[in-house]
Design a protein around this motif. Sequence first.
Motif, PDB file in Angstrom:
ATOM      1  N   ALA A 182       0.832  -1.210   0.000  1.00  0.00           N
ATOM      2  CA  ALA A 182       0.000   0.000   0.000  1.00  0.00           C
ATOM      3  C   ALA A 182       0.867   1.261   0.000  1.00  0.00           C
ATOM      4  CB  ALA A 182      -0.908  -0.006   1.210  1.00  0.00           C
ATOM      5  N   TYR A 183       1.937   1.192   0.766  1.00  0.00           N
ATOM      6  CA  TYR A 183       2.847   2.344   0.833  1.00  0.00           C
ATOM      7  C   TYR A 183       3.447   2.626  -0.554  1.00  0.00           C
ATOM      8  CZ  TYR A 183       6.987   5.015   2.215  1.00  0.00           C
ATOM      9  OH  TYR A 183       7.962   5.966   2.327  1.00  0.00           O
ATOM     10  N   CYS A 184       3.931   1.547  -1.183  1.00  0.00           N
ATOM     11  CA  CYS A 184       4.533   1.723  -2.513  1.00  0.00           C
ATOM     12  C   CYS A 184       3.485   2.206  -3.514  1.00  0.00           C
ATOM     13  CB  CYS A 184       5.140   0.402  -2.988  1.00  0.00           C
ATOM     14  SG  CYS A 184       6.569  -0.086  -2.028  1.00  0.00           S
ATOM     15  N   PHE A 185       2.273   1.692  -3.361  1.00  0.00           N
ATOM     16  CA  PHE A 185       1.193   2.102  -4.268  1.00  0.00           C
ATOM     17  C   PHE A 185       0.955   3.618  -4.144  1.00  0.00           C
ATOM     18  CE2 PHE A 185      -3.298   3.068  -4.920  1.00  0.00           C
ATOM     19  CZ  PHE A 185      -3.462   2.644  -6.236  1.00  0.00           C
ATOM     20  N   THR A 186       0.974   4.099  -2.902  1.00  0.00           N
ATOM     21  CA  THR A 186       0.752   5.540  -2.689  1.00  0.00           C
ATOM     22  C   THR A 186       1.840   6.364  -3.364  1.00  0.00           C
ATOM     23  OG1 THR A 186      -0.287   5.042  -0.588  1.00  0.00           O
ATOM     24  CG2 THR A 186       0.417   7.306  -0.920  1.00  0.00           C
ATOM     25  N   VAL A 187       3.086   5.907  -3.207  1.00  0.00           N
ATOM     26  CA  VAL A 187       4.189   6.650  -3.838  1.00  0.00           C
ATOM     27  C   VAL A 187       3.983   6.677  -5.357  1.00  0.00           C
ATOM     28  CG1 VAL A 187       6.674   6.605  -4.307  1.00  0.00           C
ATOM     29  CG2 VAL A 187       5.837   6.147  -1.990  1.00  0.00           C
ATOM     30  N   ALA A 188       3.677   5.511  -5.914  1.00  0.00           N
ATOM     31  CA  ALA A 188       3.506   5.440  -7.378  1.00  0.00           C
ATOM     32  C   ALA A 188       2.309   6.260  -7.829  1.00  0.00           C
ATOM     33  CB  ALA A 188       3.350   3.979  -7.808  1.00  0.00           C
TER      34      ALA A 188
END
Lengths: 185, 261
Positions: free
Chosen positions: A27-33
Motif C-alpha cells: 500500500a505504501y509503494c502504491f501511494t508513492v507510485a
Amino acid sequence: MNDVDIIGLFFKRDERALSEVSAKYGAYCFTVAKNILGVPADAEECVSSALFKAWETIPPKRPEKLRLYLARITRSVAFNRFREMNRQKRGGGEAALVLDELAEIVPAEGGAASEAEYRELKAAVNAFLRALPERERRIFVARVFRAEPVKAIARGLGMTEGAVMTSLSRTRKKLRQKLIDEEII
Amino acid sequence: MNNEDIFRAVGEADDAVLDEEKVKRNNSFRRIAGMAAALLAVGAAVLIAVNPWNKEKQTSTDWRPVMSNETGATPEPFVVKAPMPEPDATPNPEWFAEADYKPFKNAQELADKADIIVRAQIYGEGSVMAQTRFEFDENGDPIPDESSMEPRTLYEFSIVEVFKGGNEALKLDRFMTQGCSFLFSDYYLCCPPAPDIDCGEYILFLYKPEIGSQWLWDNCAMMVGFLGDEVKVSYSAMGNPVIESRFEELTYAWLEGMRDR
C-alpha cells in the motif's frame, strides 16, 4: 513478519517473500507510485514491477530499511513510467508539478548531468537535506521523494497549504543557493 | 544538469533523511498531547471563547472562535478547537539572519505602526485566483505572471469596531489568506494567524507599504488586504511557528492593553 525475516525469505529465494512484502509495504509503494502517476492502474503495475526488481536485487543487496528500499525502486519505476506518459501526453500525477517546482533550482532545459556531476550533486543534496531543520525537511521529502500533494502534506503536518507551499519555496531557494555556492550549478 | 537530476538525487539520499517513521511518531505524539491539553483546557476555554473580549487572559493555545457556514450571516455558537501545536522550541538563527529579522519590539509598536486597526466579523468565504510568484520590473512594479495564478480563499467580513484609521478603515470588507500572493496596494492588512481562518471575530492590522514588505513579513504570520473588489495585498510568514506565535502574543497583549483603558 518483521523486515529481517522477510529479507531472510528473499535470501532463501522463498517466494513467500513477495507476498509478505506486498502485504506489508504494498500500500505504501502504491501511494508513492500513485502520487507520481495519478492513475491507480498504472501505479499498481509499477508496484508489481518494483517488487519484481526487489526480488532480482535482494540478494545480493541486504537493505537496512526495506520500506525505503522498496519506495526508492517504486519511485524510480513510476518516474520512468511518468516520462513515458509524458511523451505520450497522457498527463500524470504530482510528478509534473514537482518537476516544475524543481525547475526553480535547475531549469528543465539543461541536459542530464554527467556521471561525475551527478555524484557531486547527490552528495550536496544529501548534505543539504541532513542540515535542514526537521520540519522543513519533512515537508520537502514528502513533496519531492514521495510526491505527496501539498494538501496531503498540510493535513499530515497540521499546517495550512500556504504554509507548506512557502516552506517548499524557501527550501528550494536554499538548495539552489547551496548548489551555486558549491559551484555545482 | 536539469530538474530531473535533482529529483533523482533526492530519491537517492540517505535513509536517515528520507525516513518518515520518526515523523509519524512525533506527529502522533503531538496529536495525543494536543488532545489531552484540549480536554484539560475545555472547561475554562469555553467561558473565555464565548466572549473574545473577556477580561480573562486569552492565549493562542486555549481558544479560538469558530462559527458559521460559508454563506453564513448567522454565527453558530462558539466552540473550542484543539490547541495549535507548540511552536518549535528554538528559532533557526540562519532563518532570521537571512531574513534580516526585525521583530516588533512590543504590542505598542505593533499598534503604533499600523495605520488601521479594526475588529472585524468574518462571515463568509469564497475563492479567487491570485498571483503567487513575483518578478519585478525596473520600477519595482510586479510583472503579471499568469502561470503562477492559483486559487486562494477569500474571506469577507464586516467591520465591528474601528480602533484606528477612521473612514479609510470602513472601506475594507474582505481579505485573502493561504499563501504568498502579493500585490502592491495602499495598505498591508494583517490579522492574527490561525491554521485555518474560521468565521468569527478577528483583529485586523493594516500597514502602509512603505514600512517595507520584508519588515512586515518578518513580523506577521499573515498580511492580507482587499479594498473593494480588487485584490490588494496578501502575504504569509512561511508558516514559521515562532513568528506566528510571536505575532499572536503581541496581538493579545495589545488587546489586553485596550481592555485596561
